[in-house]
Design an enzyme around this catalytic site. Sequence first.
Site, PDB file in Angstrom:
ATOM      1  N   ARG A 122       0.859  -1.260  -0.023  1.00  0.00           N
ATOM      2  CA  ARG A 122       0.129   0.132  -0.150  1.00  0.00           C
ATOM      3  C   ARG A 122       0.984   1.416   0.001  1.00  0.00           C
ATOM      4  NH1 ARG A 122      -3.423  -2.915   3.766  1.00  0.00           N
ATOM      5  NH2 ARG A 122      -5.172  -3.908   2.645  1.00  0.00           N
ATOM      6  N   LYS A 144       2.494  11.692 -11.279  1.00  0.00           N
ATOM      7  CA  LYS A 144       1.806  10.728 -12.060  1.00  0.00           C
ATOM      8  C   LYS A 144       2.558   9.590 -12.370  1.00  0.00           C
ATOM      9  CE  LYS A 144      -1.206  14.175 -14.665  1.00  0.00           C
ATOM     10  NZ  LYS A 144      -1.692  14.569 -16.076  1.00  0.00           N
ATOM     11  N   GLU A 186       9.460  19.767 -24.463  1.00  0.00           N
ATOM     12  CA  GLU A 186       8.852  19.873 -23.081  1.00  0.00           C
ATOM     13  C   GLU A 186       9.310  20.861 -22.309  1.00  0.00           C
ATOM     14  OE1 GLU A 186       6.119  18.005 -22.333  1.00  0.00           O
ATOM     15  OE2 GLU A 186       6.397  16.188 -23.311  1.00  0.00           O
ATOM     16  N   LYS A 228       6.567  23.667 -13.292  1.00  0.00           N
ATOM     17  CA  LYS A 228       5.578  22.544 -13.170  1.00  0.00           C
ATOM     18  C   LYS A 228       5.308  22.343 -11.589  1.00  0.00           C
ATOM     19  CE  LYS A 228       4.856  17.529 -14.088  1.00  0.00           C
ATOM     20  NZ  LYS A 228       4.824  16.324 -14.878  1.00  0.00           N
ATOM     21  N   GLU A 238      -4.993  17.321 -11.258  1.00  0.00           N
ATOM     22  CA  GLU A 238      -5.699  17.742 -12.509  1.00  0.00           C
ATOM     23  C   GLU A 238      -7.128  17.828 -12.533  1.00  0.00           C
ATOM     24  OE1 GLU A 238      -3.334  16.182 -15.927  1.00  0.00           O
ATOM     25  OE2 GLU A 238      -5.137  16.292 -17.134  1.00  0.00           O
ATOM     26  N   ARG A 242      -3.830  21.977 -14.044  1.00  0.00           N
ATOM     27  CA  ARG A 242      -2.751  21.081 -14.556  1.00  0.00           C
ATOM     28  C   ARG A 242      -2.890  20.547 -15.786  1.00  0.00           C
ATOM     29  NH1 ARG A 242      -0.078  16.221 -10.947  1.00  0.00           N
ATOM     30  NH2 ARG A 242       1.349  15.521 -12.559  1.00  0.00           N
ATOM     31  N   ASN A 246      -0.736  20.045 -20.570  1.00  0.00           N
ATOM     32  CA  ASN A 246      -0.982  19.169 -21.859  1.00  0.00           C
ATOM     33  C   ASN A 246      -0.875  19.810 -23.203  1.00  0.00           C
ATOM     34  OD1 ASN A 246      -1.480  16.347 -21.070  1.00  0.00           O
ATOM     35  ND2 ASN A 246      -3.031  17.492 -19.881  1.00  0.00           N
ATOM     36  N   HIS A 249      -0.278  18.224 -26.445  1.00  0.00           N
ATOM     37  CA  HIS A 249      -0.414  16.670 -26.171  1.00  0.00           C
ATOM     38  C   HIS A 249      -1.603  16.124 -27.260  1.00  0.00           C
ATOM     39  CE1 HIS A 249       2.676  17.655 -23.575  1.00  0.00           C
ATOM     40  NE2 HIS A 249       2.815  16.531 -23.111  1.00  0.00           N
ATOM     41  N   HIS A 253      -0.922  13.380 -29.257  1.00  0.00           N
ATOM     42  CA  HIS A 253      -1.269  11.812 -29.060  1.00  0.00           C
ATOM     43  C   HIS A 253      -1.855  11.288 -30.211  1.00  0.00           C
ATOM     44  CE1 HIS A 253      -1.148  12.587 -24.289  1.00  0.00           C
ATOM     45  NE2 HIS A 253      -0.176  12.069 -24.701  1.00  0.00           N
ATOM     46  N   HIS A 267       7.502  10.486 -27.996  1.00  0.00           N
ATOM     47  CA  HIS A 267       6.553  11.462 -27.392  1.00  0.00           C
ATOM     48  C   HIS A 267       6.977  12.825 -27.836  1.00  0.00           C
ATOM     49  CE1 HIS A 267       3.676  12.787 -24.689  1.00  0.00           C
ATOM     50  NE2 HIS A 267       4.760  13.317 -23.844  1.00  0.00           N
TER      51      HIS A 267
HETATM   52  P1  NAD Z   1      12.593   6.095 -22.033  1.00  0.00           P
HETATM   53  O1  NAD Z   1      12.202   6.089 -20.682  1.00  0.00           O
HETATM   54  O2  NAD Z   1      12.175   5.218 -23.027  1.00  0.00           O
HETATM   55  O3  NAD Z   1      13.967   6.599 -22.385  1.00  0.00           O
HETATM   56  C1  NAD Z   1      14.253   7.133 -23.778  1.00  0.00           C
HETATM   57  C2  NAD Z   1      15.693   6.352 -24.104  1.00  0.00           C
HETATM   58  O4  NAD Z   1      16.639   6.819 -23.600  1.00  0.00           O
HETATM   59  C3  NAD Z   1      15.712   4.692 -23.580  1.00  0.00           C
HETATM   60  O5  NAD Z   1      16.302   3.995 -24.688  1.00  0.00           O
HETATM   61  C4  NAD Z   1      16.478   5.058 -22.581  1.00  0.00           C
HETATM   62  O6  NAD Z   1      17.278   3.611 -22.315  1.00  0.00           O
HETATM   63  C5  NAD Z   1      17.826   6.039 -22.844  1.00  0.00           C
HETATM   64  N1  NAD Z   1      18.118   6.793 -21.785  1.00  0.00           N
HETATM   65  C6  NAD Z   1      17.698   7.108 -20.575  1.00  0.00           C
HETATM   66  N2  NAD Z   1      18.682   7.869 -20.151  1.00  0.00           N
HETATM   67  C7  NAD Z   1      19.656   7.656 -21.038  1.00  0.00           C
HETATM   68  C8  NAD Z   1      20.909   8.391 -20.717  1.00  0.00           C
HETATM   69  N3  NAD Z   1      21.579   9.304 -19.648  1.00  0.00           N
HETATM   70  N4  NAD Z   1      22.003   8.089 -21.548  1.00  0.00           N
HETATM   71  C9  NAD Z   1      21.687   7.297 -22.495  1.00  0.00           C
HETATM   72  N5  NAD Z   1      20.688   6.614 -22.880  1.00  0.00           N
HETATM   73  C10 NAD Z   1      19.520   7.171 -22.020  1.00  0.00           C
HETATM   74  O7  NAD Z   1      11.732   7.835 -22.587  1.00  0.00           O
HETATM   75  P2  NAD Z   1      11.624   9.178 -21.951  1.00  0.00           P
HETATM   76  O8  NAD Z   1      11.362  10.096 -22.929  1.00  0.00           O
HETATM   77  O9  NAD Z   1      12.299   9.510 -20.644  1.00  0.00           O
HETATM   78  O10 NAD Z   1       9.887   8.842 -21.177  1.00  0.00           O
HETATM   79  C11 NAD Z   1       8.930   8.534 -21.941  1.00  0.00           C
HETATM   80  C12 NAD Z   1       7.846   8.105 -21.105  1.00  0.00           C
HETATM   81  O11 NAD Z   1       7.580   9.103 -19.955  1.00  0.00           O
HETATM   82  C13 NAD Z   1       6.534   7.847 -21.715  1.00  0.00           C
HETATM   83  O12 NAD Z   1       6.040   6.452 -21.234  1.00  0.00           O
HETATM   84  C14 NAD Z   1       5.711   8.665 -21.139  1.00  0.00           C
HETATM   85  O13 NAD Z   1       4.324   8.486 -21.217  1.00  0.00           O
HETATM   86  C15 NAD Z   1       6.125   9.163 -19.904  1.00  0.00           C
HETATM   87  N6  NAD Z   1       5.809  10.373 -19.468  1.00  0.00           N
HETATM   88  C16 NAD Z   1       5.265  10.533 -18.021  1.00  0.00           C
HETATM   89  C17 NAD Z   1       4.798  11.921 -17.606  1.00  0.00           C
HETATM   90  C18 NAD Z   1       4.472  12.018 -16.237  1.00  0.00           C
HETATM   91  O14 NAD Z   1       3.966  13.037 -15.839  1.00  0.00           O
HETATM   92  N7  NAD Z   1       4.416  10.893 -15.363  1.00  0.00           N
HETATM   93  C19 NAD Z   1       5.011  12.879 -18.456  1.00  0.00           C
HETATM   94  C20 NAD Z   1       5.643  12.813 -19.688  1.00  0.00           C
HETATM   95  C21 NAD Z   1       5.933  11.493 -20.044  1.00  0.00           C
HETATM   96  N1  GLY Z   2       2.873  15.551 -18.026  1.00  0.00           N
HETATM   97  C1  GLY Z   2       1.694  16.171 -17.625  1.00  0.00           C
HETATM   98  C2  GLY Z   2       1.373  16.135 -16.082  1.00  0.00           C
HETATM   99  O1  GLY Z   2       2.311  15.830 -15.168  1.00  0.00           O
HETATM  100  O2  GLY Z   2       0.388  16.503 -15.686  1.00  0.00           O
END
Ligand code: NAD
Ligand code: GLY
Length: 370
Positions: A122, A144, A186, A228, A238, A242, A246, A249, A253, A267
């Site tokens: 939990r 999130k 971003e 942020k 949200e 918040r 987006n 987005h 998307h 993305h």
């Molecule tokens: P990712 O985590 O897939 O990383 C991208 C690539 O970079 C991967 O191949 C990883 O191995 C590589 N990598 C990471 N750090 C590295 C480094 N320092 N050196 C070399 N390679 C490295 O992608 P991302 O763009 O970081 O994240 C995308 C994800 O984030 C999606 O799933 C999206 O839905 C999520 N997201 C979440 C939120 C939120 O608020 N929670 C907001 C935006 C995006």
């Molecule tokens: N990435 C959008 C949020 O965190 O609300």
Amino acid sequence: MSDNFPIIVKVPLGSRSYDIVIGPGLLVDLGHWLDPVIGDGKVHIVTDETVFDLYKSRLYALERAISVTVLPVGEAQKSFETLQQVLDDMFEQGLDRNDTLLAFGGGVIGDLTGFAASVYKRGCQFVQVPTTLLAQVDSSVGGKTAINVPAGKNLVGAFYQPKIVIADVDVLSTLPDRELKAGYAEVLKYGLLGDIEFFNWLEDQGENVLALNSEALSQAVATSCRTKANIVAADERERGQRALLNLGHTFGHALEAEAGYGSDLLHGEAVSAGMAMAFEFSVRQGLCDENASDQIKTHLSKTGLTSISDVSQWLRDPDRLLKHMMQDKKNEGGALTLILARAIGDAFIDKGVDQTEVKTYLAHLAKTYA
Ligand code: NAD
Ligand code: GLY
């Protein structure tokens, strides 16, 4: 480390408040930042193969009991199967709620690990050490967490805040250029949605940020996180403002859905083109001056970011794009919600966008970029 670093940005959420520590060289002594926050329990690290290979010596330098789950790279890891694997590893290590789950990677690792932390017994302690620019300015901040299910991306998850976020900008030096630019989209978003001074700063310093100048990069991450943090503090779940985060987005998307959520379109690349589309659409609606939209397009081109013409292959079917947009989580009661803009730095939430106007715009894009 220079006197200016690290920069500490606070996320003020009452008893769940936490710091985002930003700067170069932080991984050299990760324990210095972690120890006062998480106590002396065990730490279980979740990471991916690429990041682990690059930085394992830093992780093993932590002077405490650690264990690690190393996952394959990619969005497919945000699944029930991998969640189960992480939880099984945690049970095997005998972790209790006061032990800590540490996400070391990009947004994929952060989202999955945060969700695992939220459900393990939990809820156990959780720490984010983001290693992509996107994760440092967006996904690691604000709580999130999510995995993907057949019904859609990020549809199963929880709001679960970390105890601390440690963003070492030095790790971005190993990030592929495409990922860096996807993260920069971003960063740009924060200027476009509410801070024209930051946009002007990026006009001046954006190329230094992308050239990994430590000072510029740390300032860009800190300003993004500050914006942020303020938005999250005012609207953690949200219910309102918040949604401004987006910007770009919903168009983005739809493009990602057309491209299949794979490596053809990242993305951040979809968000980059999506923001240009949101401004162009705002101009067509008479909400925003055309100069603003042109200025953004020039910035995208100057910094080598993804523009609308780069996504032409996914613009061919306006009906399908609109259908994707209608599935967005922000929509209520069948009405389309979009983040539109009156100017650079002045975005707003429009909860009743005319779908016919959007379709006309999408048809215009399909024709223009055919
Ligand atoms: P990712 O985590 O897939 O990383 C991208 C690539 O970079 C991967 O191949 C990883 O191995 C590589 N990598 C990471 N750090 C590295 C480094 N320092 N050196 C070399 N390679 C490295 O992608 P991302 O763009 O970081 O994240 C995308 C994800 O984030 C999606 O799933 C999206 O839905 C999520 N997201 C979440 C939120 C939120 O608020 N929670 C907001 C935006 C995006
Ligand atoms: N990435 C959008 C949020 O965190 O609300």
